[in-house]
Design an enzyme around this catalytic site. Structure first.
Site, PDB file in Angstrom:
ATOM      1  N   CYS A   1      -0.035   3.797   2.667  1.00 29.48           N
ATOM      2  CA  CYS A   1       0.393   3.296   3.980  1.00 29.48           C
ATOM      3  C   CYS A   1       1.856   3.671   4.231  1.00 29.48           C
ATOM      4  O   CYS A   1       2.227   4.048   5.341  1.00 29.48           O
ATOM      5  CB  CYS A   1       0.234   1.777   4.061  1.00 29.48           C
ATOM      6  SG  CYS A   1      -1.465   1.202   3.916  1.00 29.48           S
TER       7      CYS A   1
ATOM      8  N   CYS B   1       0.823  -1.217   0.000  1.00 31.37           N
ATOM      9  CA  CYS B   1       0.000   0.000   0.000  1.00 31.37           C
ATOM     10  C   CYS B   1       0.855   1.265   0.000  1.00 31.37           C
ATOM     11  O   CYS B   1       1.527   1.562   0.990  1.00 31.37           O
ATOM     12  CB  CYS B   1      -0.912  -0.050   1.225  1.00 31.37           C
ATOM     13  SG  CYS B   1      -1.780   1.470   1.596  1.00 31.37           S
TER      14      CYS B   1
END
Length: 101
Positions: free
Chosen positions: A28, A25
């Site tokens: 993230c 991600c």
């Protein structure tokens, strides 16, 4: 010692900040330094936990994580703040200060 995330949220004397994330991600990875800074700045006043949704899909499902990063803040076992997506540190800090003071 808390055995599960639920146990930690219920039993922690400190507010609990959770970052649901995954290795793949991009957002993230963008928010990770802010979460690390939060853990450092609020050490002793806030418990910061990172939960990898690929390794702990049951936790992600239980907390109804729809998108990552998902950030949640619990106080006294109750959800006080929740968001998804990468936020800048100052915005995350502002939300934490509302409950940590």
């Amino acid at each position: 010692m808390a055995q599960t995330l639920d146990d930690l949220i219920r039993s922690s004397e400190l507010p609990v900040f959770i970052d649901f994330w995954a290795d793949w991600c991009g957002p993230c990875k963008m928010v990770a330094p802010a979460v690390k800074q939060l853990a450092s700045e609020f050490k002793g006043r806030l418990t910061v936990v990172k939960v990898n949704v690929d390794r702990q899909p049951d936790a992600a499902a239980k907390f109804e994580v729809q998108g990552i990063p998902a950030l949640m803040l619990f106080v006294g076992g109750q959800l006080k703040w929740r968001t998804s997506g990468a936020l800048p540190y100052q915005q995350i800090r502002k939300e934490v200060l509302k409950v940590v003071g």
